[in-house]
Design an enzyme around this catalytic site. Structure first.
Site, PDB file in Angstrom:
ATOM      1  N   GLU A  92       0.785  -0.982  -0.130  1.00 23.52           N
ATOM      2  CA  GLU A  92      -0.083  -0.035  -0.065  1.00 23.52           C
ATOM      3  C   GLU A  92       0.989   1.214  -0.007  1.00 23.52           C
ATOM      4  OE1 GLU A  92      -3.374   2.164   3.028  1.00 23.52           O
ATOM      5  OE2 GLU A  92      -2.996   0.083   3.046  1.00 23.52           O
TER       6      GLU A  92
ATOM      7  N   ASP B  67      -5.944   9.261   9.163  1.00 22.67           N
ATOM      8  CA  ASP B  67      -4.407   8.861   9.582  1.00 22.67           C
ATOM      9  C   ASP B  67      -4.039   9.524  11.083  1.00 22.67           C
ATOM     10  OD1 ASP B  67      -4.131   7.241   7.358  1.00 22.67           O
ATOM     11  OD2 ASP B  67      -3.582   9.124   6.296  1.00 22.67           O
TER      12      ASP B  67
END
Length: 255
Positions: free
Chosen positions: A40, A51
């Protein structure tokens, strides 16, 4: 290369923030050499709502270096690591480029999958259509709080695999057993692999998660080491440890 993932072992998908260092593509080679089944790649965005602090720090560092999506895709196109590459970014960047052109750009660079964590399943059809046309697999996220009907819709619509998050927190959160229940539920709803993410920081986390899921995504735990100066070879060795742990028997994940 397609996003057809092997099914004969627990899947291991490490993460790297694109452009974090000038030699960032060397991490791709080391990951692939040390047991990654897919990789990824985070395309940095200034407001990464899903995040946690570590990935945010990594994205900020990349943006300070002046990286752009176009530049990163050019760098990705220049490497061949032998495993599928998956882009992770936010819908703002997709819209800015236009879904069709964005997906074509990804495909031209050799990207085979796309994760857009702020795109809900009931608004995903336009991007899904653009992805199909470009040969990109649009991977959708499911959370422990996702209602049953919506979970089924995500399982039907996701391509390549289903990305299950262990907790309602952000990346880098503590691994939660709720993710094991979610992964087990998803595996009843789809023939696609189910990869469990968020909080996979130790070998024990990884083998525990892989007893209910088809594999794991490891992000913040790796990026913390990169931010602290870990070289590509050092990160490759870390990933090799996760690969070895996953290939050995681990404890059951108790729902």
């Amino acid at each position: 290369m397609t996003l057809q993932l092997r099914r004969d072992r627990p899947l291991l998908a490490p993460y790297v923030t694109g452009g974090i260092r000038p030699d960032w593509t060397d991490y791709l080679h080391e990951y692939a050499r040390n047991g990654a089944d897919a990789i990824e790649i985070g395309l940095p965005f200034s407001d990464p709502i899903l995040d946690g602090p570590t990935i945010q720090e990594a994205s900020d560092a990349a943006l300070r270096r002046g990286v752009t999506v176009r530049g990163l895709l050019d760098e990705i196109a220049a490497v061949d690591v032998g495993v599928p590459l998956i882009a992770m970014t936010y819908y703002n960047l997709v819209v800015h480029r236009g879904a069709a052109e964005f997906c074509r750009d990804l495909a031209a660079a050799g990207i085979r999958g796309l994760i857009v964590p702020d795109l809900p399943v009931d608004e995903s059809d336009p991007l899904a259509s653009a992805a199909v046309a470009a040969g990109i697999e649009l991977i959708l996220l499911a959370a422990p709080t996702t209602p049953a009907d919506r979970l089924a819709a995500i399982a039907r619509a996701s391509r390549g695999f289903v990305y299950a998050v262990s907790t309602m927190g952000t990346t880098g959160s503590t691994f939660a057993a709720s993710g094991c229940r979610l992964a087990a539920d998803l595996r009843q709803l789809t023939d696609q692999p189910v990869l469990l993410a968020f909080g996979i920081a130790t070998h024990l986390d990884a083998v525990t998660a892989a007893r209910s899921a088809d594999g794991v995504v490891i992000g913040a735990a790796l990026m913390r080491r990169v931010l602290d100066g870990g070289t590509p070879a050092e990160l490759g060795a870390v990933l090799a440890g996760f690969r070895k742990a996953l290939d050995e028997d681990g404890p059951d994940c108790v729902p």
